[in-house]
Design a protein around this motif. Structure first.
Motif, PDB file in Angstrom:
ATOM      1  N   LYS A   4       0.849  -1.177   0.000  1.00  6.39           N
ATOM      2  CA  LYS A   4       0.000   0.000   0.000  1.00  6.39           C
ATOM      3  C   LYS A   4       0.891   1.235   0.000  1.00  6.39           C
ATOM      4  O   LYS A   4       1.994   1.221   0.550  1.00  6.39           O
ATOM      5  N   ALA A   6       0.841   5.875  -0.440  1.00  2.35           N
ATOM      6  CA  ALA A   6       0.156   7.155  -0.627  1.00  2.35           C
ATOM      7  C   ALA A   6       0.952   7.956  -1.633  1.00  2.35           C
ATOM      8  O   ALA A   6       2.184   7.935  -1.624  1.00  2.35           O
ATOM      9  N   PHE A  83       0.712  12.397   6.511  1.00  6.24           N
ATOM     10  CA  PHE A  83       0.684  10.938   6.381  1.00  6.24           C
ATOM     11  C   PHE A  83       0.413  10.274   7.724  1.00  6.24           C
ATOM     12  O   PHE A  83      -0.389   9.338   7.824  1.00  6.24           O
ATOM     13  N   HIS A 256      -1.847  15.489   0.080  1.00  6.44           N
ATOM     14  CA  HIS A 256      -2.091  14.054  -0.049  1.00  6.44           C
ATOM     15  C   HIS A 256      -3.018  13.873  -1.245  1.00  6.44           C
ATOM     16  O   HIS A 256      -4.168  14.292  -1.212  1.00  6.44           O
ATOM     17  N   ASP A 259      -4.449   7.317  -2.367  1.00  9.04           N
ATOM     18  CA  ASP A 259      -3.864   6.084  -1.841  1.00  9.04           C
ATOM     19  C   ASP A 259      -4.003   4.990  -2.893  1.00  9.04           C
ATOM     20  O   ASP A 259      -4.939   4.997  -3.708  1.00  9.04           O
TER      21      ASP A 259
END
Length: 269
Positions: A4, A6, A83, A256, A259
């Motif tokens: 995973k 971001a 984050f 951000h 994801d």
């Protein structure tokens, strides 16, 4: 194996950020380069690993687009509170940093700059405020270490300089045993600097937080500016404050974007 991640950026300087706190990641130069590849990987300027630390809230490792691990990245440091979800202390190869959010902006204590020739590092002793070295018709530069090595040229007109040729030439010059980040700066107004950065291991970047810090510090040391200094890069502005003997404070945005998850078996290693 899948990971995973971001996707984040600071003024367009973009990162793939991976959380290695609960599941350690064995990062290699080849894997970092494959993830950073904009055609066959995710694509980024730097790959960031957030891990555990015995000295701080989190640890941060930074890998450039070419796969090489580096000491510091100011724009990536501003992304860490977003984050993690709170203000944090961060252990890096450059030392301990602190980052905190204030509205839409993030401020980072980047520590004290270093000016010794062996701290940059340079291949041999020389004055780092007005280096007796140059390339083509560039003026005498200043050298600063702000967690990673920088050289700063103050130019009358950046557009008149062949930065695409000079950036890689200077980065790989034997004068810099650890290579160097190359900053092409131009004073636009009182306490306002325009900046283009050739980043070590990356090339031209839309923004470089440590480059902005190094340039502001060099401008203040040369009495071209006094803090705080607004540094305008292609991706936007950063505010850098510093006084001799003090820590550098950098303030700017962090974003951000999304994801995702990547299957490492599908990468071209």
């Amino acid at each position: 194996m899948s990971l995973k991640f971001a996707k984040m950026h600071g003024l367009g300087n973009d990162f793939v950020v991976i959380d290695a706190r609960t599941e350690p990641v064995l990062m290699t130069e080849a894997l970092a380069r494959a993830i950073a590849d904009r055609k066959t990987g995710i694509g980024c300027d730097q790959l960031i690993l957030i891990g555990t630390s015995d000295r701080a809230d989190v640890g941060m490792r930074i890998f450039n687009q070419d796969g090489g691990e580096v000491e510091a990245c100011g724009n990536a440091t501003r992304c860490v509170p977003l984050f993690v979800g709170r203000d944090v202390s961060i252990e890096t190869k450059a030392g301990l940093l602190r980052a905190g959010r204030s509205g839409d902006l993030v401020s980072v204590d980047m520590g004290e700059p270093r000016f010794g020739w062996d701290e940059i590092p340079l291949a041999y002793a020389m004055d780092t405020l007005a280096m007796p070295a140059s390339w083509d018709d560039l003026p005498s530069p200043a050298a600063v270490n702000v967690g990673n090595p920088h050289i700063v040229f103050f130019l009358d007109d950046r557009a008149a300089v062949d930065m695409a040729k000079l950036g890689p030439l200077i980065e790989h010059d034997p004068l810099f045993p650890a290579r160097v980040n190359v900053n092409f700066a131009q004073m636009l107004d009182t306490n306002h600097v325009g900046l283009t950065v050739w980043e070590r291991g990356v090339g031209f970047t839309r923004a470089c937080g440590t480059g902005a810090c190094a340039t502001a510090v060099a401008a203040i040391r040369r009495k071209l500016a006094s803090g705080p200094v607004r540094v305008s890069l292609e991706g936007g502005d950063l505010l850098i404050d510093w006084a001799p003997g003090a820590h550098i404070m950098m303030t700017g945005p962090a974003t951000h974007v999304f994801d995702g998850q990547i299957d490492l078996a599908e990468l071209s290693l």
